[in-house]
Structure formats: structure tokens, C-alpha cells
Write a protein that holds these residues in place. Sequence first.
Motif, PDB file in Angstrom:
ATOM      1  N   ILE A  60       0.817  -1.207   0.000  1.00 27.45           N
ATOM      2  CA  ILE A  60       0.000   0.000   0.000  1.00 27.45           C
ATOM      3  C   ILE A  60       0.853   1.260   0.000  1.00 27.45           C
ATOM      4  CG2 ILE A  60      -1.743   1.286   1.320  1.00 27.45           C
ATOM      5  CD1 ILE A  60      -2.851  -1.311   2.295  1.00 27.45           C
ATOM      6  N   LEU A  61       2.039   1.186   0.565  1.00 26.86           N
ATOM      7  CA  LEU A  61       2.911   2.355   0.651  1.00 26.86           C
ATOM      8  C   LEU A  61       3.279   2.900  -0.727  1.00 26.86           C
ATOM      9  CD1 LEU A  61       4.422   4.210   2.600  1.00 26.86           C
ATOM     10  CD2 LEU A  61       6.343   2.614   2.548  1.00 26.86           C
ATOM     11  N   ALA A  62       3.217   2.055  -1.759  1.00 29.89           N
ATOM     12  CA  ALA A  62       3.546   2.522  -3.109  1.00 29.89           C
ATOM     13  C   ALA A  62       2.545   3.555  -3.614  1.00 29.89           C
ATOM     14  CB  ALA A  62       3.592   1.330  -4.075  1.00 29.89           C
ATOM     15  N   VAL A  63       1.306   3.486  -3.151  1.00 28.55           N
ATOM     16  CA  VAL A  63       0.262   4.385  -3.662  1.00 28.55           C
ATOM     17  C   VAL A  63       0.579   5.850  -3.363  1.00 28.55           C
ATOM     18  CG1 VAL A  63      -2.182   4.990  -3.535  1.00 28.55           C
ATOM     19  CG2 VAL A  63      -1.490   2.584  -3.595  1.00 28.55           C
ATOM     20  N   PRO A  64       0.784   6.259  -2.084  1.00 27.39           N
ATOM     21  CA  PRO A  64       1.080   7.674  -1.844  1.00 27.39           C
ATOM     22  C   PRO A  64       2.378   8.136  -2.487  1.00 27.39           C
ATOM     23  CG  PRO A  64       1.415   6.389   0.159  1.00 27.39           C
ATOM     24  CD  PRO A  64       0.716   5.503  -0.817  1.00 27.39           C
ATOM     25  N   VAL A 162      -1.263  -1.929  -8.437  1.00 27.25           N
ATOM     26  CA  VAL A 162      -0.805  -2.125  -7.054  1.00 27.25           C
ATOM     27  C   VAL A 162      -1.975  -2.558  -6.178  1.00 27.25           C
ATOM     28  CG1 VAL A 162       0.123  -0.959  -5.014  1.00 27.25           C
ATOM     29  CG2 VAL A 162       1.113  -0.498  -7.265  1.00 27.25           C
ATOM     30  N   ILE A 163      -3.130  -1.911  -6.371  1.00 31.15           N
ATOM     31  CA  ILE A 163      -4.315  -2.252  -5.577  1.00 31.15           C
ATOM     32  C   ILE A 163      -4.805  -3.656  -5.919  1.00 31.15           C
ATOM     33  CG2 ILE A 163      -6.740  -1.636  -5.169  1.00 31.15           C
ATOM     34  CD1 ILE A 163      -5.915   1.281  -5.568  1.00 31.15           C
ATOM     35  N   TYR A 164      -4.765  -4.018  -7.220  1.00 29.53           N
ATOM     36  CA  TYR A 164      -5.152  -5.380  -7.609  1.00 29.53           C
ATOM     37  C   TYR A 164      -4.219  -6.400  -6.975  1.00 29.53           C
ATOM     38  CZ  TYR A 164      -5.690  -9.605 -10.374  1.00 29.53           C
ATOM     39  OH  TYR A 164      -5.861 -10.912 -10.755  1.00 29.53           O
ATOM     40  N   ALA A 165      -2.915  -6.103  -6.960  1.00 33.75           N
ATOM     41  CA  ALA A 165      -1.962  -7.019  -6.333  1.00 33.75           C
ATOM     42  C   ALA A 165      -2.266  -7.185  -4.848  1.00 33.75           C
ATOM     43  CB  ALA A 165      -0.532  -6.501  -6.519  1.00 33.75           C
ATOM     44  N   LEU A 166      -2.766  -6.127  -4.225  1.00 33.79           N
ATOM     45  CA  LEU A 166      -3.120  -6.176  -2.808  1.00 33.79           C
ATOM     46  C   LEU A 166      -4.218  -7.206  -2.540  1.00 33.79           C
ATOM     47  CD1 LEU A 166      -3.134  -4.926   0.101  1.00 33.79           C
ATOM     48  CD2 LEU A 166      -4.798  -3.274  -0.769  1.00 33.79           C
ATOM     49  N   VAL A 167      -5.206  -7.287  -3.433  1.00 38.86           N
ATOM     50  CA  VAL A 167      -6.348  -8.175  -3.191  1.00 38.86           C
ATOM     51  C   VAL A 167      -6.171  -9.555  -3.811  1.00 38.86           C
ATOM     52  CG1 VAL A 167      -7.930  -6.227  -3.042  1.00 38.86           C
ATOM     53  CG2 VAL A 167      -7.629  -7.362  -5.241  1.00 38.86           C
ATOM     54  N   GLY A 356      -8.620 -21.906 -13.664  1.00 34.61           N
ATOM     55  CA  GLY A 356      -7.266 -21.943 -14.215  1.00 34.61           C
ATOM     56  C   GLY A 356      -6.871 -20.692 -14.973  1.00 34.61           C
ATOM     57  N   ILE A 357      -7.535 -19.594 -14.701  1.00 27.63           N
ATOM     58  CA  ILE A 357      -7.219 -18.328 -15.371  1.00 27.63           C
ATOM     59  C   ILE A 357      -6.003 -17.711 -14.703  1.00 27.63           C
ATOM     60  CG2 ILE A 357      -8.051 -15.981 -15.841  1.00 27.63           C
ATOM     61  CD1 ILE A 357     -10.885 -17.181 -15.944  1.00 27.63           C
ATOM     62  N   ASP A 358      -5.061 -17.280 -15.510  1.00 25.64           N
ATOM     63  CA  ASP A 358      -3.839 -16.682 -14.986  1.00 25.64           C
ATOM     64  C   ASP A 358      -4.163 -15.365 -14.290  1.00 25.64           C
ATOM     65  OD1 ASP A 358      -0.662 -16.711 -15.264  1.00 25.64           O
ATOM     66  OD2 ASP A 358      -1.380 -14.661 -15.594  1.00 25.64           O
ATOM     67  N   MET A 359      -3.606 -15.158 -13.086  1.00 21.67           N
ATOM     68  CA  MET A 359      -3.920 -13.978 -12.288  1.00 21.67           C
ATOM     69  C   MET A 359      -3.332 -12.696 -12.872  1.00 21.67           C
ATOM     70  SD  MET A 359      -5.969 -14.385  -9.689  1.00 21.67           S
ATOM     71  CE  MET A 359      -6.951 -15.196 -10.970  1.00 21.67           C
ATOM     72  N   VAL A 360      -2.217 -12.794 -13.583  1.00 21.47           N
ATOM     73  CA  VAL A 360      -1.648 -11.606 -14.231  1.00 21.47           C
ATOM     74  C   VAL A 360      -2.514 -11.192 -15.416  1.00 21.47           C
ATOM     75  CG1 VAL A 360       0.321 -10.730 -15.544  1.00 21.47           C
ATOM     76  CG2 VAL A 360       0.708 -12.029 -13.440  1.00 21.47           C
ATOM     77  N   HIS A 361      -2.897 -12.174 -16.235  1.00 20.78           N
ATOM     78  CA  HIS A 361      -3.797 -11.876 -17.361  1.00 20.78           C
ATOM     79  C   HIS A 361      -5.117 -11.304 -16.854  1.00 20.78           C
ATOM     80  CE1 HIS A 361      -6.905 -13.448 -20.392  1.00 20.78           C
ATOM     81  NE2 HIS A 361      -6.393 -12.350 -20.891  1.00 20.78           N
ATOM     82  N   PHE A 362      -5.673 -11.931 -15.831  1.00 19.65           N
ATOM     83  CA  PHE A 362      -6.941 -11.475 -15.267  1.00 19.65           C
ATOM     84  C   PHE A 362      -6.795 -10.062 -14.698  1.00 19.65           C
ATOM     85  CE2 PHE A 362     -10.178 -11.436 -11.806  1.00 19.65           C
ATOM     86  CZ  PHE A 362     -11.302 -11.642 -12.585  1.00 19.65           C
ATOM     87  N   GLY A 363      -5.680  -9.799 -14.039  1.00 20.06           N
ATOM     88  CA  GLY A 363      -5.470  -8.485 -13.437  1.00 20.06           C
ATOM     89  C   GLY A 363      -5.366  -7.378 -14.461  1.00 20.06           C
TER      90      GLY A 363
END
Length: 433
Positions: A60-64, A162-167, A356-363
Amino acid sequence: MNFTSPFSLTIVLITALAFLGLPIGLSMIVGSILYLFLVGADMGTVAEQFLNGMYSNYIILAVPLFVLAAEFMNIGSMTERLLNFCNVLVGRFRGGLAQVNVVQSIVFAGMSGSAIADAAGSGRMMQNMMTRDGRYTPSYAAALTAVTSVIGPIIPPSIPMVIYALVSDASIGYLFIGGMIPGLLMALLQMVQVAITARRKNFPVEDPVPLRDIPKITWQALPALMMPVVLLGCIYSGITTPTEAAALAAAYALAISVVIYRSISLVAFYDALKTSSKTTASIGMLIAGSLVFNYVVTIENIPETLRVLLTGWDLSPIGFLILVNVLLLLLGCVLEGTAILLIIVPVFIPTAQALGIDMVHFGVMVVVNVMLGLVTPPYGLLLFIMTNISGAPVRDIIRDALPFLGWMVLCLALITFFPDLVLWLPRLTGYQG
């Protein structure tokens, strides 16, 4: 569905408070407190979820820090020098200034990670340049600035990623790399639309930059152009984490503006800190509210219920992705993008993983979809920002933005049906997904 159940009453309260004008983050906190009270849960859970989520997550620190980097760019002369450089590249073609608008969004995409920062910073300057002497109508300039600002969070760095990676626990680095081709593809399609409109409406041709001035303009812009190179180079070489790279981006933008360009005063520096603090506080409150509400969603077992429901429909991975796209496009018309990423998207992740959907593609697909919501009526936050900047009626801006929306939806369809558009570059760098 029981409309008198605690969860139903919570949803009604959150919706009612949001429509009455209370920030969605606070609405979710109040609604979650009501739920915990009705089910007899410990009220201290709200504070616990808030503190654990906000203060134990390094991402989360990356956001500010990215927000602060964008503010330092805007108050310095980096924006003006980069626009001059973009004009050298494409300004000499018919509708060249409109093409400059697209190219500058590609350049700024590697710096701020925020569509709103791009629109409020370089977008304001582009609006003035395009409407000077009646070259372009205010509504067209505003619409173009709005749709090109969407490119910012798709090409790395990206606050929504960044927010997607958080969840989702997906790799930020591979998400950043995966957004490069989709972002460039979207920019290319926007340039095609500009070229079509320029020929049809006979847009003006700008005076070409003299050859003798090109080295000087390039040299002046070089320190600013090196910012994404330094930023992304540090991330992908492993020298820094994405959060540390965000701090580096803010420090680099400040150093370049103060030491080389000498364009930041103490008053402007203070204003940048104040503006970024306000922006960070609003984002932080939204994240806090979503963390508490997601705890409620978990208690209700909604992600698992949805997974079982969708599994019962026997959807293929492509069918599921189409369904998600349709739902997110509709939600983007009425909800803010960060809220969608924090509240809606986590509900879909278990099903996506089960299929089986790739999380990077989905993100990357989700982030592109959410960014479209910024220029989709009636909510379209970027549309309202550009209305304030340009003074043009929002209906005229929407009219001029619609052709671009068609191309952007095409881009979304391409990355949905052809995952390699997202995953090819990450796999070159070692991604095993």
C-alpha cells in the motif's frame, strides 16, 4: 434473498449513504459496523481489520509515493519539456497536436501511474494548447485528454495494479510488464481514430519543428525521459521492490525539478505535499473501508457461494471472462474504479483461480476494464474533471469521446481473447504462469 437479513440491510445502508454524498469508504465502514452489531460480533473487529490491513501491508505504501511523484512532475517544468519533445515526434502530421496528446500520455504513463494525475497535470496544458486560436473545439480537446489519460495506469507503473496485487497476491512486477503491450495497443488504436477524424474534419497541421532545434529540445527533455527507464529498470533488475521504486520515482522527480530544471519553489513544494496528502487520505479511507467490508463478505461466504454458482453454470474460462467484462463495464458506469477493484474484483478471484485463469492476465484485463469506467457515462470521473478544466458541456465531451470508447472496448476484447498479448513479455522475463 432475505431483504431483512443483516447483510441485506448493510448493503442498503452503504448504498443510501453513498447516494447521500458520504464518501464510499466511510459508507462501507458504517455499514460494516451495522452488520457486526446485528450479528453480535465484536466491534473491535472493525479496528483490527483496519489496522492489520493498512499498516501491515508493504504494498500500500507505493500508492502515496506514486501520487507524490506525479505532483512533483506537475509543479515542475517536466511536463512542458516532455510535451515539446512529443511535438517533435508527431506534431508535423495532420491533427498533429491531437497526436501529441496521445503520445504524451504514453510518456507520462511511465511516471505517475494515475489517470487522474495525468488529466489534471499534462492534460490541463494540452487543453490550453489544443484550443488556442480555435485549432480544436474545447469538447474534442477535453474528450481526447480524458481517453488518453486512461493509458496512464495500464502502462507501468500503475496504482490500480498495485491495488489489484493487494487483493489477489499477484506479482506487481509481472503485472507491470503485462500492461505494456495492452497500453501501447490502446494508444495505437487511439492514434488511428485521431488520424481518421483529422482527415474527415480537416484538422490543422502544426508548423514543423526546425531540425536545428530538435537536439536542444531532446536534450532538455532527456532527464525527464530517463525517469521511467530508471524506475522500471530498478524494478525488473531486482535492485528495488515496486514500493521502493515508487519512493525512488518521487525522489527522482523532485531532484530533477530542483537541481536540473530549477522550477520548484517552496510554496509549490508545500502545495504538492498537501495535495498528495489529501489524495492519499481519500484512497486510504477507501482501502480501509473495503478491508472492513471484505471481512463482512468473507463471513457471509459470498466468494465461495459465487464460485459454486458459476461452477454450476459450467462456464468455460472464456465465458467467465466475458461475463466479468460485461459486469465490470456496467458497474464502471456507476462506481468508482478503486471501489470496484477493492470490493467487486475479490469476489471473482476464487472462481478465476478455480477455472485456471492466470492472475496476471486477469489483473491486466480487469484494470483495463476499470479504466474504461473513468470515461464511461454517466459517472465517468475523467469526463467531469475535463468538464471543469475545459468548461465544455459534459454531453459534448461524451459525444466526442464515444468513437474512442469503441476502439478501447476492442482493445479490451483483444486482450481478453488473446492472453499472450498480456503474458508474452512477462514470460520473456521468467514468469511461469
